[in-house]
Design a protein around this motif. Structure first.
Motif, PDB file in Angstrom:
ATOM      1  N   HIS A  22      -8.409   1.414  -9.635  1.00  0.00           N
ATOM      2  CA  HIS A  22      -8.575   2.236  -8.442  1.00  0.00           C
ATOM      3  C   HIS A  22      -7.255   2.809  -7.971  1.00  0.00           C
ATOM      4  O   HIS A  22      -7.194   3.486  -6.971  1.00  0.00           O
ATOM      5  CB  HIS A  22      -9.197   1.423  -7.296  1.00  0.00           C
ATOM      6  N   THR A  23      -6.178   2.527  -8.707  1.00  0.00           N
ATOM      7  CA  THR A  23      -4.863   3.023  -8.301  1.00  0.00           C
ATOM      8  C   THR A  23      -4.386   4.040  -9.311  1.00  0.00           C
ATOM      9  O   THR A  23      -4.772   4.019 -10.472  1.00  0.00           O
ATOM     10  CB  THR A  23      -3.839   1.877  -8.222  1.00  0.00           C
ATOM     11  N   SER A  24      -3.562   4.942  -8.873  1.00  0.00           N
ATOM     12  CA  SER A  24      -3.031   5.944  -9.791  1.00  0.00           C
ATOM     13  C   SER A  24      -1.896   5.332 -10.604  1.00  0.00           C
ATOM     14  O   SER A  24      -1.014   4.691 -10.066  1.00  0.00           O
ATOM     15  CB  SER A  24      -2.546   7.162  -9.014  1.00  0.00           C
ATOM     16  N   GLY A  25      -1.954   5.538 -11.911  1.00  0.00           N
ATOM     17  CA  GLY A  25      -0.884   5.048 -12.775  1.00  0.00           C
ATOM     18  C   GLY A  25      -0.808   3.537 -12.834  1.00  0.00           C
ATOM     19  O   GLY A  25       0.233   2.991 -13.131  1.00  0.00           O
ATOM     20  N   ASN A  26      -1.903   2.832 -12.530  1.00  0.00           N
ATOM     21  CA  ASN A  26      -1.947   1.367 -12.550  1.00  0.00           C
ATOM     22  C   ASN A  26      -0.881   0.723 -11.685  1.00  0.00           C
ATOM     23  O   ASN A  26      -0.403  -0.358 -11.955  1.00  0.00           O
ATOM     24  CB  ASN A  26      -1.854   0.816 -13.969  1.00  0.00           C
ATOM     25  N   SER A  27      -0.452   1.423 -10.657  1.00  0.00           N
ATOM     26  CA  SER A  27       0.471   0.807  -9.712  1.00  0.00           C
ATOM     27  C   SER A  27       0.061   1.201  -8.310  1.00  0.00           C
ATOM     28  O   SER A  27      -0.643   2.187  -8.115  1.00  0.00           O
ATOM     29  CB  SER A  27       1.912   1.247  -9.992  1.00  0.00           C
ATOM     30  N   VAL A  28       0.478   0.433  -7.366  1.00  0.00           N
ATOM     31  CA  VAL A  28       0.120   0.685  -5.984  1.00  0.00           C
ATOM     32  C   VAL A  28       1.400   0.945  -5.214  1.00  0.00           C
ATOM     33  O   VAL A  28       2.366   0.202  -5.343  1.00  0.00           O
ATOM     34  CB  VAL A  28      -0.610  -0.543  -5.388  1.00  0.00           C
ATOM     35  N   THR A  29       1.405   2.002  -4.435  1.00  0.00           N
ATOM     36  CA  THR A  29       2.552   2.264  -3.591  1.00  0.00           C
ATOM     37  C   THR A  29       2.163   1.980  -2.159  1.00  0.00           C
ATOM     38  O   THR A  29       1.086   2.343  -1.722  1.00  0.00           O
ATOM     39  CB  THR A  29       3.021   3.722  -3.712  1.00  0.00           C
ATOM     40  N   VAL A  30       3.009   1.297  -1.451  1.00  0.00           N
ATOM     41  CA  VAL A  30       2.766   0.950  -0.061  1.00  0.00           C
ATOM     42  C   VAL A  30       3.517   1.959   0.800  1.00  0.00           C
ATOM     43  O   VAL A  30       4.721   2.134   0.625  1.00  0.00           O
ATOM     44  CB  VAL A  30       3.241  -0.481   0.254  1.00  0.00           C
ATOM     45  N   PRO A  31       2.798   2.654   1.700  1.00  0.00           N
ATOM     46  CA  PRO A  31       3.485   3.640   2.528  1.00  0.00           C
ATOM     47  C   PRO A  31       4.495   2.973   3.445  1.00  0.00           C
ATOM     48  O   PRO A  31       4.389   1.790   3.750  1.00  0.00           O
ATOM     49  CB  PRO A  31       2.353   4.274   3.336  1.00  0.00           C
ATOM     50  N   LYS A  32       5.459   3.770   3.881  1.00  0.00           N
ATOM     51  CA  LYS A  32       6.440   3.244   4.830  1.00  0.00           C
ATOM     52  C   LYS A  32       5.705   2.789   6.079  1.00  0.00           C
ATOM     53  O   LYS A  32       4.808   3.452   6.562  1.00  0.00           O
ATOM     54  CB  LYS A  32       7.443   4.325   5.199  1.00  0.00           C
ATOM     55  N   CYS A  33       6.083   1.639   6.573  1.00  0.00           N
ATOM     56  CA  CYS A  33       5.442   1.114   7.778  1.00  0.00           C
ATOM     57  C   CYS A  33       6.035   1.813   8.986  1.00  0.00           C
ATOM     58  O   CYS A  33       7.254   1.874   9.136  1.00  0.00           O
ATOM     59  CB  CYS A  33       5.621  -0.392   7.880  1.00  0.00           C
ATOM     60  N   ALA A  34       5.150   2.332   9.826  1.00  0.00           N
ATOM     61  CA  ALA A  34       5.598   3.076  10.999  1.00  0.00           C
ATOM     62  C   ALA A  34       6.235   2.151  12.019  1.00  0.00           C
ATOM     63  O   ALA A  34       7.029   2.573  12.836  1.00  0.00           O
ATOM     64  CB  ALA A  34       4.415   3.809  11.613  1.00  0.00           C
ATOM     65  N   SER A  35       5.898   0.900  11.966  1.00  0.00           N
ATOM     66  CA  SER A  35       6.365  -0.025  12.990  1.00  0.00           C
ATOM     67  C   SER A  35       6.736  -1.355  12.358  1.00  0.00           C
ATOM     68  O   SER A  35       6.017  -1.860  11.504  1.00  0.00           O
ATOM     69  CB  SER A  35       5.241  -0.222  14.011  1.00  0.00           C
ATOM     70  N   LEU A  49      -1.855 -15.826  -0.103  1.00  0.00           N
ATOM     71  CA  LEU A  49      -2.675 -15.131  -1.096  1.00  0.00           C
ATOM     72  C   LEU A  49      -2.266 -15.518  -2.508  1.00  0.00           C
ATOM     73  O   LEU A  49      -1.083 -15.656  -2.795  1.00  0.00           O
ATOM     74  CB  LEU A  49      -2.537 -13.606  -0.950  1.00  0.00           C
ATOM     75  N   ASN A  50      -3.246 -15.653  -3.385  1.00  0.00           N
ATOM     76  CA  ASN A  50      -2.920 -15.811  -4.795  1.00  0.00           C
ATOM     77  C   ASN A  50      -2.761 -14.419  -5.397  1.00  0.00           C
ATOM     78  O   ASN A  50      -2.924 -13.405  -4.705  1.00  0.00           O
ATOM     79  CB  ASN A  50      -3.967 -16.661  -5.533  1.00  0.00           C
ATOM     80  N   PHE A  51      -2.450 -14.325  -6.667  1.00  0.00           N
ATOM     81  CA  PHE A  51      -2.160 -13.027  -7.283  1.00  0.00           C
ATOM     82  C   PHE A  51      -3.353 -12.078  -7.188  1.00  0.00           C
ATOM     83  O   PHE A  51      -3.195 -10.899  -6.858  1.00  0.00           O
ATOM     84  CB  PHE A  51      -1.727 -13.213  -8.745  1.00  0.00           C
ATOM     85  N   LYS A  52      -4.526 -12.575  -7.484  1.00  0.00           N
ATOM     86  CA  LYS A  52      -5.735 -11.742  -7.451  1.00  0.00           C
ATOM     87  C   LYS A  52      -5.970 -11.199  -6.041  1.00  0.00           C
ATOM     88  O   LYS A  52      -6.259 -10.014  -5.865  1.00  0.00           O
ATOM     89  CB  LYS A  52      -6.937 -12.566  -7.922  1.00  0.00           C
ATOM     90  N   GLU A  53      -5.816 -12.036  -5.049  1.00  0.00           N
ATOM     91  CA  GLU A  53      -5.991 -11.603  -3.660  1.00  0.00           C
ATOM     92  C   GLU A  53      -4.902 -10.605  -3.257  1.00  0.00           C
ATOM     93  O   GLU A  53      -5.160  -9.668  -2.506  1.00  0.00           O
ATOM     94  CB  GLU A  53      -5.974 -12.816  -2.728  1.00  0.00           C
ATOM     95  N   PHE A  54      -3.697 -10.808  -3.779  1.00  0.00           N
ATOM     96  CA  PHE A  54      -2.588  -9.895  -3.504  1.00  0.00           C
ATOM     97  C   PHE A  54      -2.883  -8.495  -4.053  1.00  0.00           C
ATOM     98  O   PHE A  54      -2.680  -7.491  -3.375  1.00  0.00           O
ATOM     99  CB  PHE A  54      -1.295 -10.453  -4.107  1.00  0.00           C
ATOM    100  N   VAL A  55      -3.392  -8.426  -5.277  1.00  0.00           N
ATOM    101  CA  VAL A  55      -3.739  -7.133  -5.875  1.00  0.00           C
ATOM    102  C   VAL A  55      -4.853  -6.470  -5.071  1.00  0.00           C
ATOM    103  O   VAL A  55      -4.809  -5.271  -4.798  1.00  0.00           O
ATOM    104  CB  VAL A  55      -4.131  -7.285  -7.357  1.00  0.00           C
ATOM    105  N   ALA A  56      -5.838  -7.268  -4.652  1.00  0.00           N
ATOM    106  CA  ALA A  56      -6.922  -6.723  -3.829  1.00  0.00           C
ATOM    107  C   ALA A  56      -6.370  -6.183  -2.511  1.00  0.00           C
ATOM    108  O   ALA A  56      -6.782  -5.124  -2.034  1.00  0.00           O
ATOM    109  CB  ALA A  56      -7.982  -7.795  -3.576  1.00  0.00           C
ATOM    110  N   PHE A  57      -5.425  -6.903  -1.925  1.00  0.00           N
ATOM    111  CA  PHE A  57      -4.774  -6.467  -0.682  1.00  0.00           C
ATOM    112  C   PHE A  57      -4.108  -5.111  -0.887  1.00  0.00           C
ATOM    113  O   PHE A  57      -4.282  -4.179  -0.102  1.00  0.00           O
ATOM    114  CB  PHE A  57      -3.745  -7.524  -0.257  1.00  0.00           C
TER     115      PHE A  57
END
Length: 147
Positions: A22-35, A49-57
Protein backbone atom coordinates in the motif's frame (compact mmCIF):
# COMPACT_ATOMS: atom_id res chain seq x y z
CA UNK A 1 10.47 -2.33 20.13
CA UNK A 2 7.92 -4.29 22.05
CA UNK A 3 7.91 -7.08 24.52
CA UNK A 4 6.68 -9.56 21.88
CA UNK A 5 8.95 -12.10 20.31
CA UNK A 6 10.91 -10.75 17.36
CA UNK A 7 10.29 -13.93 15.34
CA UNK A 8 7.90 -13.34 12.45
CA UNK A 9 5.64 -16.10 11.23
CA UNK A 10 4.92 -16.59 7.52
CA UNK A 11 1.53 -14.97 8.16
CA UNK A 12 3.27 -11.96 9.77
CA UNK A 13 5.60 -11.62 6.79
CA UNK A 14 2.69 -11.73 4.35
CA UNK A 15 0.80 -9.17 6.40
CA UNK A 16 3.85 -6.86 6.48
CA UNK A 17 4.19 -7.28 2.71
CA UNK A 18 0.51 -6.37 2.32
CA UNK A 19 1.08 -3.17 4.29
CA UNK A 20 4.13 -2.41 2.14
CA UNK A 21 2.13 -2.96 -1.03
CA UNK A 22 0.00 0.00 0.00
CA UNK A 23 3.06 2.24 -0.02
CA UNK A 24 4.86 3.73 -2.96
CA UNK A 25 8.24 2.17 -3.65
CA UNK A 26 7.81 -0.26 -0.70
CA UNK A 27 8.74 2.46 1.73
CA UNK A 28 6.77 4.78 3.92
CA UNK A 29 7.57 8.42 4.37
CA UNK A 30 6.38 10.18 7.49
CA UNK A 31 5.40 13.81 6.92
CA UNK A 32 7.02 16.51 8.99
CA UNK A 33 5.16 16.85 12.25
CA UNK A 34 3.52 20.24 12.55
CA UNK A 35 3.81 20.19 16.30
CA UNK A 36 6.27 18.77 18.77
CA UNK A 37 3.29 17.75 20.91
CA UNK A 38 1.73 15.75 18.09
CA UNK A 39 5.10 14.16 17.42
CA UNK A 40 5.35 13.15 21.08
CA UNK A 41 1.82 11.73 20.91
CA UNK A 42 2.80 9.66 17.87
CA UNK A 43 5.91 8.41 19.65
CA UNK A 44 3.77 7.26 22.60
CA UNK A 45 1.61 5.34 20.13
CA UNK A 46 4.75 3.48 18.97
CA UNK A 47 5.64 2.31 22.47
CA UNK A 48 5.41 -1.46 22.74
CA UNK A 49 4.72 -2.17 19.06
CA UNK A 50 6.29 -5.19 17.45
CA UNK A 51 7.62 -4.96 13.89
CA UNK A 52 4.35 -5.98 12.24
CA UNK A 53 2.39 -3.43 14.27
CA UNK A 54 5.02 -0.79 13.47
CA UNK A 55 4.63 -1.37 9.72
CA UNK A 56 0.84 -1.19 10.11
CA UNK A 57 1.27 2.08 12.02
CA UNK A 58 3.41 3.58 9.25
CA UNK A 59 1.09 2.41 6.48
CA UNK A 60 -1.46 5.09 7.46
CA UNK A 61 1.01 7.69 6.15
CA UNK A 62 1.09 6.11 2.72
CA UNK A 63 -0.58 7.87 -0.21
CA UNK A 64 -2.07 4.46 -1.01
CA UNK A 65 -3.70 4.05 2.40
CA UNK A 66 -7.48 3.97 2.22
CA UNK A 67 -9.63 6.69 3.75
CA UNK A 68 -10.79 4.13 6.34
CA UNK A 69 -7.17 3.39 7.34
CA UNK A 70 -6.42 7.09 7.69
CA UNK A 71 -9.56 7.76 9.75
CA UNK A 72 -8.79 4.81 12.02
CA UNK A 73 -5.29 6.19 12.53
CA UNK A 74 -6.59 9.68 13.33
CA UNK A 75 -9.08 8.12 15.74
CA UNK A 76 -6.22 6.37 17.55
CA UNK A 77 -4.37 9.69 17.82
CA UNK A 78 -7.39 11.23 19.53
CA UNK A 79 -8.13 8.13 21.66
CA UNK A 80 -5.04 8.60 23.81
CA UNK A 81 -6.12 6.12 26.50
CA UNK A 82 -6.99 3.43 23.93
CA UNK A 83 -10.47 2.75 25.32
CA UNK A 84 -12.18 2.94 21.92
CA UNK A 85 -13.97 6.18 22.75
CA UNK A 86 -13.05 9.81 22.14
CA UNK A 87 -14.28 12.43 24.57
CA UNK A 88 -14.57 16.20 24.34
CA UNK A 89 -11.49 16.36 26.56
CA UNK A 90 -9.54 14.07 24.20
CA UNK A 91 -10.42 16.25 21.21
CA UNK A 92 -9.67 19.43 23.11
CA UNK A 93 -6.23 18.11 24.05
CA UNK A 94 -5.32 17.39 20.42
CA UNK A 95 -6.73 20.74 19.32
CA UNK A 96 -4.64 22.40 22.02
CA UNK A 97 -1.54 20.57 20.74
CA UNK A 98 -2.26 21.63 17.16
CA UNK A 99 -3.22 25.25 17.79
CA UNK A 100 -0.73 26.10 20.54
CA UNK A 101 -1.00 29.71 21.59
CA UNK A 102 -2.67 30.86 18.37
CA UNK A 103 -6.16 30.67 19.88
CA UNK A 104 -7.43 30.87 23.43
CA UNK A 105 -8.78 27.93 25.41
CA UNK A 106 -12.24 29.49 25.28
CA UNK A 107 -12.05 29.78 21.47
CA UNK A 108 -10.92 26.14 21.20
CA UNK A 109 -13.86 25.00 23.31
CA UNK A 110 -16.31 27.10 21.29
CA UNK A 111 -15.01 25.75 17.97
CA UNK A 112 -15.06 22.16 19.16
CA UNK A 113 -18.55 22.52 20.68
CA UNK A 114 -19.80 23.98 17.39
CA UNK A 115 -18.24 21.17 15.32
CA UNK A 116 -19.80 18.52 17.59
CA UNK A 117 -23.23 20.18 17.51
CA UNK A 118 -23.12 20.42 13.71
CA UNK A 119 -22.72 16.63 13.64
CA UNK A 120 -25.48 16.06 16.22
CA UNK A 121 -23.33 15.49 19.30
CA UNK A 122 -22.68 17.33 22.57
CA UNK A 123 -19.68 17.96 24.80
CA UNK A 124 -20.77 14.92 26.85
CA UNK A 125 -20.84 12.51 23.90
CA UNK A 126 -18.49 9.54 23.87
CA UNK A 127 -17.53 8.99 20.24
CA UNK A 128 -16.77 5.55 18.88
CA UNK A 129 -15.04 5.21 15.52
CA UNK A 130 -18.25 5.56 13.47
CA UNK A 131 -19.34 8.61 15.51
CA UNK A 132 -15.90 10.14 15.11
CA UNK A 133 -16.09 9.59 11.36
CA UNK A 134 -19.49 11.29 11.28
CA UNK A 135 -18.05 14.34 13.07
CA UNK A 136 -15.08 14.47 10.66
CA UNK A 137 -17.34 14.17 7.62
CA UNK A 138 -19.68 16.85 8.97
CA UNK A 139 -16.75 19.17 9.66
CA UNK A 140 -15.21 18.61 6.23
CA UNK A 141 -18.47 19.03 4.33
CA UNK A 142 -19.41 22.19 6.29
CA UNK A 143 -15.90 23.59 5.83
CA UNK A 144 -15.87 23.09 2.07
CA UNK A 145 -19.50 24.07 1.52
CA UNK A 146 -18.90 27.40 3.24
CA UNK A 147 -15.96 28.29 0.98
Amino acid sequence: MGNSSSMLTQYDIEEVQEHCNHTSGNSVTVPKCASLFIFQRLLRMLDGLNFKEFVAFLSAFSPRATLQQKVEFIFKVYDSDGNGKVTFSDMLEVLRDLSGQFISEQQREQVLTHVLEEAGYTKNSLLGLSDFMKVLCSFISNKFLSM
